[in-house]
Design an enzyme around this catalytic site. Structure first.
Site, PDB file in Angstrom:
ATOM      1  N   HIS A 190       0.802  -1.218   0.000  1.00  0.00           N
ATOM      2  CA  HIS A 190       0.000   0.000   0.000  1.00  0.00           C
ATOM      3  C   HIS A 190       0.832   1.263   0.000  1.00  0.00           C
ATOM      4  CE1 HIS A 190      -3.281  -2.646   0.172  1.00  0.00           C
ATOM      5  NE2 HIS A 190      -3.933  -1.638  -0.367  1.00  0.00           N
ATOM      6  N   ARG A 297     -10.970   3.433  -1.697  1.00  0.00           N
ATOM      7  CA  ARG A 297     -10.512   2.682  -0.514  1.00  0.00           C
ATOM      8  C   ARG A 297     -10.873   3.529   0.708  1.00  0.00           C
ATOM      9  NH1 ARG A 297      -5.859   1.534  -4.028  1.00  0.00           N
ATOM     10  NH2 ARG A 297      -5.585  -0.723  -4.219  1.00  0.00           N
ATOM     11  N   ARG A 332     -15.774   1.054  -1.682  1.00  0.00           N
ATOM     12  CA  ARG A 332     -15.487  -0.291  -1.182  1.00  0.00           C
ATOM     13  C   ARG A 332     -15.560  -0.291   0.334  1.00  0.00           C
ATOM     14  NH1 ARG A 332      -9.727  -3.122  -2.099  1.00  0.00           N
ATOM     15  NH2 ARG A 332      -9.121  -1.624  -0.501  1.00  0.00           N
ATOM     16  N   ASN A 454      -3.986  -7.213  -7.364  1.00  0.00           N
ATOM     17  CA  ASN A 454      -2.936  -7.166  -6.334  1.00  0.00           C
ATOM     18  C   ASN A 454      -3.024  -8.391  -5.433  1.00  0.00           C
ATOM     19  OD1 ASN A 454      -2.635  -4.668  -7.412  1.00  0.00           O
ATOM     20  ND2 ASN A 454      -3.582  -3.572  -5.709  1.00  0.00           N
ATOM     21  N   ASP A 455      -4.225  -8.666  -4.976  1.00  0.00           N
ATOM     22  CA  ASP A 455      -4.392  -9.845  -4.129  1.00  0.00           C
ATOM     23  C   ASP A 455      -4.541 -11.116  -4.961  1.00  0.00           C
ATOM     24  OD1 ASP A 455      -4.201  -9.068  -1.405  1.00  0.00           O
ATOM     25  OD2 ASP A 455      -6.017  -7.896  -1.686  1.00  0.00           O
ATOM     26  N   ARG A 465       2.624 -10.100  -1.392  1.00  0.00           N
ATOM     27  CA  ARG A 465       2.770  -8.886  -2.204  1.00  0.00           C
ATOM     28  C   ARG A 465       3.667  -7.829  -1.589  1.00  0.00           C
ATOM     29  NH1 ARG A 465      -3.372  -6.359  -1.926  1.00  0.00           N
ATOM     30  NH2 ARG A 465      -2.486  -4.299  -2.178  1.00  0.00           N
ATOM     31  N   CYS A 502      -9.359  -3.174 -10.929  1.00  0.00           N
ATOM     32  CA  CYS A 502      -8.840  -2.071 -10.120  1.00  0.00           C
ATOM     33  C   CYS A 502      -7.497  -2.389  -9.485  1.00  0.00           C
ATOM     34  CB  CYS A 502      -9.860  -1.679  -9.052  1.00  0.00           C
ATOM     35  SG  CYS A 502     -10.214  -3.001  -7.906  1.00  0.00           S
TER      36      CYS A 502
HETATM   37  C1  PEP Z   1      -6.417  -5.607  -5.170  1.00  0.00           C
HETATM   38  O1  PEP Z   1      -6.222  -6.497  -4.339  1.00  0.00           O
HETATM   39  O2  PEP Z   1      -6.081  -5.693  -6.369  1.00  0.00           O
HETATM   40  C2  PEP Z   1      -7.019  -4.342  -4.752  1.00  0.00           C
HETATM   41  C3  PEP Z   1      -7.307  -3.395  -5.624  1.00  0.00           C
HETATM   42  O3  PEP Z   1      -7.238  -4.180  -3.437  1.00  0.00           O
HETATM   43  P1  PEP Z   1      -6.124  -3.683  -2.392  1.00  0.00           P
HETATM   44  O4  PEP Z   1      -4.877  -3.334  -3.178  1.00  0.00           O
HETATM   45  O5  PEP Z   1      -6.709  -2.518  -1.707  1.00  0.00           O
HETATM   46  O6  PEP Z   1      -5.943  -4.888  -1.545  1.00  0.00           O
HETATM   47 MG    MG Z   2      -7.156  -6.388  -2.405  1.00  0.00          MG
END
Ligand code: PEP
Ligand code: MG
Length: 579
Positions: A190, A297, A332, A454-455, A465, A502
């Site tokens: 993040h 977020r 979200r 990302n996840d 990550r 996203c």
């Molecule tokens: C993701 O996981 O791709 C996502 C957009 O959520 P975050 O990065 O806030 O976990």
């Molecule tokens: Mg995520």
């Protein structure tokens, strides 16, 4: 001059003086001050010592200033703090060896602690914990002062740190902090995402950078190539100053695109939304031509030590709608846990927090907090184009459970006579492999999917990550990922469910044409990525994008796939993408 390589997480080049931010929970590296700073460094130390003594006295009062044992312990601490031998040693090493106050303190205390530890006498060997305690107190006072200095900067600097917490990053003043480099972190941590949103060049995963740079050193941060240059020689300095200027010019030229439609050369429209971390990002998003917010977020609402109430939520969302002037807003619900620890939120102590009680699971545990947020989302739902999105859904049952809570809150609002949009679009993040594989089973329950790569990547490839040691294994172009993405887009197409992406992959220009070619029609990305992604889309046709996607789906080696995508993207659109 020294060159270091790390993970590029936010593009751009900047050359500035370093501001080093240490943390008292890590070893303080050896750093120096210039001879003319020695006197003020000794003053810093004396001031910190005075404040630490006040802290100890206050603590003694609080714990029981009349209890003999308590007085005995804390008077002992005060005596150590005033010990002439220790003080002399610390001040001498600042004066004679030009050490920073932090390093001089930690060195003297380490030496004393080791001495006590090695003693066979039980009483003395236990004294080292007292010394450790006082050392932490002194360091914390010295570092507090640095943080305060950071908050009141009068010049532009780049931050060098072991790590930055998301809230520390969020609090940086982008006008003064123009770049950063950290020892820890990965591309989708993040901290990295926040740097991109703020549009400042950043490199992470440098392992030892915080020990190698001293405050005031001149540092180049090349966030495009993932390179840090400490104390560049004159030729290198000149080269990077030119690059910094070129980067500024390119940003300016891309802005010219702002008012042109977002569509392929052959007229297929694409929607470019922005991801938002903080309310201040809204203006940047609109200024960069975002057609709305595809991922709001909301964790920022927890910064500080207060749990947000219904009004805090309501005002934040209402304000966002005002800035958006009719553009859509996807809110979200809370996604706490793992690397998203804000404010006072404590780490859970779980062995595998990323696989633990995070996100929607935590909301199910704290239903009141969840309901408060949903209630405010519903209260703004009729004031603009508002959608609600649930994170980390891993099964149909979880989705139904979240919706059931949503409907309960709707019923409450009805009985309270409060207006809301009962048709509010409901979406889920597709960021767990099980959700991607069962998207067809969830399609009838939702209005949209938003692929959170990302996840999704971390869970599909079993790669943390935020862990720099395995960062090279974090491969968006892995065929397993491309297949999962294609599957979700195809389900959306067949079942009439809107699909957005996203995760950070959607803002990475090297993947733009691949995603368009796979049929993705909505992207939600960092505001600063919008102009370049738009340029690539406008210069390419759907036919070319589909052809490129077909080629990419057959490449087994992710590195080869990336090289292919970069080559083809440049051939088709003329735009170079950083690889
Ligand atoms: C993701 O996981 O791709 C996502 C957009 O959520 P975050 O990065 O806030 O976990
Ligand atoms: Mg995520």
């Amino acid at each position: 001059m020294e060159i270091k390589r790390g993970i590029p997480v936010s593009p751009g080049v900047v050359v500035r003086e370093a501001f080093v931010l240490d943390s008292e929970s890590f070893r303080i590296p050896q750093r120096f001050v210039s001879p003319d700073q020695v006197d003020s460094e000794i003053d810093r130390y004396r001031k910190a010592k005075g404040l630490a003594a006040q802290d100890i006295s206050a603590l003694m009062e609080e714990r029981g200033g009349h209890i003999e044992e308590i007085v005995h312990i804390f008077s002992g601490h005060l005596a150590i703090l005033d010990d002439p031998r220790l003080n002399g040693e610390i001040e001498d090493s600042i004066r004679e060896r030009n050490f920073t106050a932090e390093y001089a303190v930690s060195q003297s205390f380490r030496r004393t602690i080791n001495l006590f530890r090695s003693m066979s006498d039980d009483y003395f060997s236990q004294r080292f914990t007292d010394f450790g305690d006082i050392e932490r107190r002194l360091l914390s006072r010295l570092l507090d002062e640095r943080r305060e200095e950071l908050a009141n900067l009068t010049r532009q600097v780049v931050i060098i740190a072991r790590d930055l917490t998301p809230s520390q990053t969020a609090e940086l003043d982008a006008k003064k902090v123009v770049g950063f480099a950290t020892d820890a972190g990965g591309k989708t941590s993040h901290t990295a995402i926040l740097a991109r949103t703020m549009g400042i060049p950043a490199v992470v995963g440098l392992e030892t950078i915080s020990a190698e740079v001293s405050g005031g050193d001149l540092v180049v941060i090349d966030g495009t190539e993932g390179r840090i240059i400490i104390d560049p020689d004159p030729v290198t300095l000149e080269r990077y100053r030119c690059r910094e200027e070129a980067f500024r010019r390119e940003r300016f030229e891309l802005n010219v695109l702002r008012n042109l439609p977002i569509e392929t050369r052959d007229g297929h429209p694409v929607v470019l939304l922005a991801n938002m971390e903080m309310p201040r990002d809204l203006k940047t998003a609109v200024a960069n031509g975002a057609q709305g917010i595809g991922l709001y977020r909301t964790e920022f609402l927890y910064i500080g030590d207060r749990v947000p109430n219904e009004e805090d939520h309501f005002h934040a969302y209402k304000k966002a709608l005002e800035v958006l002037e009719g553009r859509p807003l996807v809110i979200r619900t809370f996604d706490f846990g793992a690397d998203k620890m804000f404010g006072e939120a404590e780490p859970s102590g779980e062995l595998n927090p990323f696989l633990g009680c995070r996100s929607i699971r935590l909301c199910f545990e704290k239903v009141d907090v969840f309901k408060t947020q949903i209630r405010s989302i519903l209260r703004v739902s009729h004031l603009g184009k508002v959608s609600i999105m649930f994170p980390m859904i891993s099964s149909l049952e979880e989705l139904q459970r979240a919706k059931k809570i949503l409907y309960e809150v709707m019923e409450d609002l009805v009985s309270d006579g409060i207006a809301f949009n009962p048709e509010i679009p409901i979406g889920i993040m597709i960021e767990v492999p099980s959700a991607a594989l069962t998207a067809d089973m969830m399609a009838s329950e939702v209005d949209f999917f938003s692929i959170g790569t990302n996840d999704l990547i971390q869970y599909s490839l079993a790669v943390d990550r935020v862990n720099e040691r395995v960062a090279s294994l974090y491969q968006p172009a892995h065929p397993a990922i491309l297949r999962l993405i294609k599957r979700v887009i195809d389900v959306g197409e067949v079942r009439g469910v809107k699909v957005c992406m996203c995760g950070e992959m959607s803002g990475d220009e090297v993947f733009t044409l691949l995603l368009v070619g796979l049929g993705l029609k909505e992207f939600s990305i960092s505001p600063i990525s919008i102009p370049k992604v738009k340029l690539i889309i406008r210069r390419s046709s759907m036919v070319e994008a589909r052809e490129l996607a077909r080629g990419a789906m057959n490449i087994a080696d992710p590195n080869e796939a990336i090289a292919y995508l970069a080559r083809e993207t440049e051939r088709i659109s003329g735009v170079q993408t950083a690889v």
